[in-house]
Design a protein around this motif. Structure first.
Motif, PDB file in Angstrom:
ATOM      1  N   GLY A 409      -2.383   0.965   3.349  1.00  0.00           N
ATOM      2  CA  GLY A 409      -1.451  -0.082   2.947  1.00  0.00           C
ATOM      3  C   GLY A 409      -1.770  -0.665   1.597  1.00  0.00           C
ATOM      4  O   GLY A 409      -1.651  -1.885   1.388  1.00  0.00           O
ATOM      5  N   PHE A 416       2.393   0.068   2.371  1.00  0.00           N
ATOM      6  CA  PHE A 416       2.265  -1.382   2.228  1.00  0.00           C
ATOM      7  C   PHE A 416       3.581  -2.085   2.538  1.00  0.00           C
ATOM      8  O   PHE A 416       3.628  -3.048   3.310  1.00  0.00           O
ATOM      9  CB  PHE A 416       1.804  -1.730   0.808  1.00  0.00           C
ATOM     10  N   ALA A 553      -0.296  -9.130  -0.051  1.00  0.00           N
ATOM     11  CA  ALA A 553      -0.821  -8.091  -0.929  1.00  0.00           C
ATOM     12  C   ALA A 553      -2.197  -8.466  -1.471  1.00  0.00           C
ATOM     13  O   ALA A 553      -3.091  -7.624  -1.563  1.00  0.00           O
ATOM     14  CB  ALA A 553       0.152  -7.848  -2.094  1.00  0.00           C
TER      15      ALA A 553
END
Length: 576
Positions: A409, A416, A553
């Protein structure tokens, strides 16, 4: 008049391609079974590849026709079986986006697994049996995706279980293989038992197995209960629980996941097709197809979310402590299937289908790479006896890193964004959603660690134990994948490439989210240049997710970087 003629012509062309799909699949299976000894491995491979490629092209046309018209087709060929007034069976096919996308995915994976299987097992005695079993299995799965009658679903469900059992029991002379096949068979019977109860209930109440009729009657049973003595349960909750349990067995969820690592006894090409994507997504497909029940079943959704969230954590923890490379990938599959199962519990079916496609392609490719690695180490699957793989496979090293980062990811990758859309559906303020996100957090921490640990252990660890290597000049040069780069795989180049990988990972981890934010922010000049309303809506939808994606993120980037540094530090201690 012209419009009706045009629609009739389009429907005729659509029917031609749809019927051609099943005709080619059946012809492919019959040709492989009856003429395999005459054609040989290469002849069977080219015949099957030609047929499956034609089927994929037909499915692409069907999917394009469906997207352009925005319709769902129900094709009924009439009654094929009836038993007095108890129930009747119709040959009905449903052509929607779910069936077409999953069928095209399965056939593409079958093509890849078949190419790898013929290359990997060309000189084995039972290669022909592997080829026709793979095609039989893929054909059964495609029929499952399209049939729209519960009785036919049961028949195809049993056929898939039969062919998966034959593939797991491929090397039937091994004792451990027989035990793994027996365990797979027993768990399949549990899944069949749960789904048969649902079928028996439908036949008992509606005297029909047509899913179209059943789905239209489901909302009228919202306030009906089933009583067993003094205990009662809502009908839809009861059906939702049974379907969830049946899908949980096939999808290798928590408490039912023990058959999947043992099923790695199947040949590696079969594992690349079955246990990475096709067999385990049958449970997910069952839940999505019967989503009407889960729109009214609170307990069913609760069961899906609980089993899926615990599977995510247990699979990641189990994969971290595995020494067998195939079992490590198997437990990784168990963990990733938990995301999909839990997403179905939150009714995020589109996000689940998107992540299902991304994961299936990457995990099948990872199994193929693992097969090459195992072949290089002369059949050894113990990670403790591996190391310095970059000397003979710098191209496989690069692809292994790319696939691992996608499954981990890493920001700016498809993995992701697929995970982000699923996590976004769990952002609720209740305590149950908090529990789900807490269990997912274990996977967010451990998935980067065991994937990077797998890469660094296999590729760069200096091997200090006795193991027989395959001669790259005799073994690896037989693979067309290695011909371009085998001569470049020296230790100096590998060290330079390693530094480049680490630098690339560090750069993306730090600046990946800023690049994603810049790309997904609606630019005025870009929108004015295109001038279409769909582009503005698309960028507005993507940019609306950025408020959440920034934090996710950054957290994932930190975890990936931390896992990489931890794995590197651990390997430095081992190699001294």
């Amino acid at each position: 008049m012209d419009v009706s003629v045009t629609l009739a012509c389009l429907f005729s062309v659509f029917m031609f391609f749809f019927v051609a799909t099943f005709f080619l699949l059946i012809l492919n299976c019959l040709g492989l079974y009856f003429y395999r000894q005459w054609w040989g491995p290469l002849g069977s491979f080219f015949f099957s590849t030609t047929m499956l490629t034609s089927v994929v092209i037909s499915l692409i046309f069907v999917f394009f026709h469906q997207l352009t018209n925005g319709t769902v087709w129900f094709i009924d060929f009439g009654r094929i079986f009836f038993l007095f007034d108890l129930f009747d069976v119709n040959l009905v096919f449903c052509v929607d986006s779910l069936s077409v996308v999953t069928s095209a995915l399965v056939l593409c994976l079958t093509l890849c697994a078949q190419y790898f299987g013929v290359e990997y097992m060309y000189r084995e005695a039972f290669i022909l049996r592997l080829v026709y079993l793979l095609n039989f299995f893929a054909t059964s799965v495609v029929f499952l995706f399209f049939v729209y009658d519960f009785f036919l679903v049961l028949i195809v469900w049993e056929l898939i279980g039969l062919f998966s059992l034959l593939l797991v029991n491929f090397y039937s002379l091994r004792l451990y293989t027989i035990k793994a096949a027996f365990k797979t068979f027993i768990f399949s019977r549990f899944s069949d038992f749960f789904i048969f109860i649902v079928f028996f209930f439908f036949v008992l109440v509606w005297q029909s197995s047509d899913l179209g009729l059943l789905f239209t009657q489901i909302p009228f049973f919202l306030f009906y209960n089933i009583y067993i003595g003094p205990f009662g349960v809502n009908v839809l909750n009861f059906l939702g629980l049974l379907l969830a349990l049946s899908g949980a067995v096939k999808a290798a969820q928590f408490l039912f996941h023990v058959w999947l690592p043992d099923a790695m006894e199947a040949p590696t090409p079969a594992s690349a097709l079955i246990h990475s994507s096709t067999l385990v997504i049958m449970g997910i497909y069952l839940i999505i197809r019967f989503n009407v029940i889960y729109e009214f079943s609170y307990l069913g959704n609760l069961m899906l979310a609980v089993l899926g969230s615990f599977t995510v954590a247990v699979g990641a923890i189990s994969a971290t402590f595995q020494n067998d490379i195939k079992k490590l990938v198997a437990y990784s599959t168990v963990s990733q299937m938990g995301y999909l199962f839990c997403g179905c519990g939150f009714l995020a079916y589109k996000e689940v289908l998107f992540y299902l496609t991304i994961h299936a392609m990457n995990k099948a490719f990872l199994f193929i790479l693992v097969g090459y690695i195992v072949h290089f180490f002369t059949g050894n699957t113990d990670l403790r006896f591996m190391g310095r793989f970059y000397n003979c496979g710098i191209d496989l090293t690069f692809m292994l890193f790319v696939v691992s980062l996608n499954l981990t990811g890493l920001p700016l990758t498809a993995g992701f964004f697929a995970k982000e859309f699923l996590v976004f559906q769990t952002l609720h303020s209740d305590y149950f959603s908090l529990l789900v996100r807490t269990l997912w957090f274990f996977s967010f921490i451990l998935t980067p660690f065991y994937m990077m640990f797998l890469n660094l252990w296999v590729v760069f660890k200096s091997n200090q134990k006795t193991v027989s290597y395959a001669n790259p000049k005799k073994k690896l040069n037989n693979f067309k994948l290695h011909n371009l780069t085998t001569n470049l795989a020296s230790e100096a180049v590998a060290k330079t490439t390693t530094c480049f990988f680490i630098l690339f990972l560090f750069t993306i981890s730090l600046f990946g989210e800023f690049l994603a934010t810049y790309l997904f922010t609606p630019l005025t000049s870009f929108n004015n240049l295109l001038g279409y309303s769909w582009s503005t809506n698309l960028f507005n939808e993507l940019s609306s997710v950025n408020n959440f994606s920034t934090g996710l993120a950054n957290a994932l980037s930190f975890l990936i970087l931390l896992s990489l540094s931890t794995a590197l530090r651990y390997l430095v201690k081992l190699t001294k």
